[in-house]
Design a protein around this motif. Structure first.
Motif, mmCIF file in Angstrom:
data_model
loop_
_atom_site.group_PDB
_atom_site.id
_atom_site.type_symbol
_atom_site.label_atom_id
_atom_site.label_comp_id
_atom_site.label_asym_id
_atom_site.label_seq_id
_atom_site.Cartn_x
_atom_site.Cartn_y
_atom_site.Cartn_z
ATOM 1 N N CYS A 192 40.887 23.299 -33.668
ATOM 2 C CA CYS A 192 40.834 24.739 -33.403
ATOM 3 C C CYS A 192 39.995 25.055 -32.170
ATOM 4 N N MET A 193 38.950 24.314 -31.977
ATOM 5 C CA MET A 193 38.007 24.622 -30.900
ATOM 6 C C MET A 193 38.285 23.860 -29.617
ATOM 7 N N ALA A 194 39.307 23.029 -29.601
ATOM 8 C CA ALA A 194 39.534 22.136 -28.457
ATOM 9 C C ALA A 194 40.278 22.790 -27.293
ATOM 10 N N ASN A 195 40.462 24.084 -27.330
ATOM 11 C CA ASN A 195 41.147 24.754 -26.233
ATOM 12 C C ASN A 195 40.207 25.136 -25.100
ATOM 13 N N ARG A 196 38.926 24.822 -25.250
ATOM 14 C CA ARG A 196 37.897 25.090 -24.233
ATOM 15 C C ARG A 196 36.694 24.225 -24.566
ATOM 16 N N ASP A 197 35.722 24.152 -23.678
ATOM 17 C CA ASP A 197 34.485 23.468 -24.033
ATOM 18 C C ASP A 197 33.867 24.236 -25.199
ATOM 19 N N ALA A 198 33.502 23.530 -26.249
ATOM 20 C CA ALA A 198 33.038 24.200 -27.464
ATOM 21 C C ALA A 198 31.975 23.363 -28.161
ATOM 22 N N ALA A 226 50.301 14.203 -31.057
ATOM 23 C CA ALA A 226 51.499 14.214 -30.227
ATOM 24 C C ALA A 226 51.183 13.630 -28.857
ATOM 25 N N GLY A 227 51.986 12.688 -28.425
ATOM 26 C CA GLY A 227 51.803 12.063 -27.128
ATOM 27 C C GLY A 227 50.583 11.171 -27.043
ATOM 28 N N GLY A 228 49.902 10.944 -28.176
ATOM 29 C CA GLY A 228 48.695 10.131 -28.169
ATOM 30 C C GLY A 228 47.529 10.805 -27.454
ATOM 31 N N ILE A 229 47.636 12.110 -27.232
ATOM 32 C CA ILE A 229 46.598 12.846 -26.505
ATOM 33 C C ILE A 229 45.702 13.550 -27.516
ATOM 34 N N ARG A 230 44.415 13.212 -27.473
ATOM 35 C CA ARG A 230 43.447 13.701 -28.453
ATOM 36 C C ARG A 230 42.342 14.506 -27.786
ATOM 37 N N PRO A 231 41.678 15.349 -28.595
ATOM 38 C CA PRO A 231 40.497 16.029 -28.063
ATOM 39 C C PRO A 231 39.395 15.017 -27.743
ATOM 40 N N ARG A 232 38.615 15.306 -26.718
ATOM 41 C CA ARG A 232 37.454 14.481 -26.372
ATOM 42 C C ARG A 232 36.233 15.076 -27.066
ATOM 43 N N MET A 251 15.547 18.588 -36.149
ATOM 44 C CA MET A 251 16.601 18.041 -35.309
ATOM 45 C C MET A 251 17.940 18.655 -35.706
ATOM 46 N N ILE A 252 18.717 19.051 -34.704
ATOM 47 C CA ILE A 252 20.086 19.490 -34.956
ATOM 48 C C ILE A 252 21.032 18.543 -34.227
ATOM 49 N N ASP A 253 22.271 18.490 -34.690
ATOM 50 C CA ASP A 253 23.318 17.725 -34.030
ATOM 51 C C ASP A 253 24.341 18.709 -33.490
ATOM 52 N N ILE A 254 24.925 18.367 -32.370
ATOM 53 C CA ILE A 254 25.937 19.221 -31.774
ATOM 54 C C ILE A 254 27.161 18.363 -31.494
ATOM 55 N N ILE A 255 28.289 18.747 -32.093
ATOM 56 C CA ILE A 255 29.551 18.122 -31.725
ATOM 57 C C ILE A 255 30.035 18.890 -30.496
ATOM 58 N N VAL A 256 30.121 18.182 -29.380
ATOM 59 C CA VAL A 256 30.590 18.779 -28.138
ATOM 60 C C VAL A 256 32.068 18.428 -28.007
ATOM 61 N N ILE A 257 32.888 19.452 -27.885
ATOM 62 C CA ILE A 257 34.331 19.278 -27.741
ATOM 63 C C ILE A 257 34.671 19.683 -26.314
ATOM 64 N N LYS A 258 35.185 18.737 -25.554
ATOM 65 C CA LYS A 258 35.453 18.976 -24.136
ATOM 66 C C LYS A 258 36.867 19.496 -23.925
ATOM 67 N N ASN A 259 36.974 20.510 -23.081
ATOM 68 C CA ASN A 259 38.268 21.052 -22.714
ATOM 69 C C ASN A 259 39.041 20.006 -21.922
ATOM 70 N N GLY A 260 40.326 19.929 -22.179
ATOM 71 C CA GLY A 260 41.173 19.008 -21.430
ATOM 72 C C GLY A 260 42.357 19.768 -20.846
ATOM 73 N N TYR A 261 43.179 19.048 -20.127
ATOM 74 C CA TYR A 261 44.359 19.672 -19.512
ATOM 75 C C TYR A 261 45.580 19.591 -20.409
ATOM 76 N N SER A 262 45.441 19.009 -21.583
ATOM 77 C CA SER A 262 46.597 18.749 -22.443
ATOM 78 C C SER A 262 46.596 19.574 -23.719
ATOM 79 N N THR A 263 46.034 20.761 -23.662
ATOM 80 C CA THR A 263 46.030 21.606 -24.854
ATOM 81 C C THR A 263 47.353 22.342 -24.966
ATOM 82 N N PRO A 264 47.783 22.722 -26.144
ATOM 83 C CA PRO A 264 47.075 22.518 -27.406
ATOM 84 C C PRO A 264 47.281 21.097 -27.934
ATOM 85 N N TYR A 265 46.305 20.650 -28.727
ATOM 86 C CA TYR A 265 46.405 19.350 -29.380
ATOM 87 C C TYR A 265 47.136 19.549 -30.694
#
Length: 157
Positions: A48-54, A93-99, A111-125
């Motif tokens: 859901c969040m992989a359409n931009r840096d999140a 699809a296409g073997g293309i995954r969120p980073r 301490m907190i943890d942050i999952i950083v989801i990087k925007n890619g050029y292949s959205t939507p996943y």
């Protein structure tokens, strides 16, 4: 866990997001790491969040005035490698995954943890194969602080 690679600017942004005391279009708070039986929720949130840096900011308790829930010895805690392996094991699809990567951040109260989801050029996943209720061929996104439900697909807009 590995040392944080967050830039000072990103750290300031994370602190600002926490201070807002609300979720938004590109950030989400979790009190704790996803339980083993809730891995489909983790995958769904990432897609859901992989359409931009999140960010999925883990260790922030929304029900307790957004205070820190220390992740130092948290159950189900994942490293970047564990999270990458988890995402890689799903058929996209296409073997293309969120980073994705996991970063840690020491705050005054823990301490907190942050999952950083990087925007890619292949959205939507899109999954080729369903995974525990996260449906194949559905497009998932996040609008404001709300994810597309697992049993639906995003509207064309």
């Amino acid at each position: 866990m590995e040392k944080s690679m967050l830039s000072e600017l990103q750290k300031e942004e994370i602190l600002e997001l926490i201070s807002l005391k609300q979720e938004g279009a590109y950030w989400d708070f979790k009190k704790e790491w996803y339980e083993d039986g809730k891995q489909s929720d983790l995958l769904h949130d990432i897609i859901c969040m992989a359409n931009r840096d999140a960010y999925i900011i883990i260790g922030i308790d929304e029900e307790n005035d957004y205070c820190v829930n220390d992740m130092t010895n948290a159950e189900n805690r994942k490293s970047t490698q564990m999270l990458v392996d988890f995402v890689r094991s799903k058929k996209f699809a296409g073997g293309i995954r969120p980073r994705v990567m996991v970063e840690t951040m020491q705050l005054e109260t823990g301490m907190i943890d942050i999952i950083v989801i990087k925007n890619g050029y292949s959205t939507p996943y899109v999954l080729e194969e369903s995974y525990r209720g996260v449906n194949a061929n559905n497009i998932y996104t996040r609008v404001m602080d709300s994810n597309t439900p697992k049993n639906k697909t995003a509207e064309i807009s």
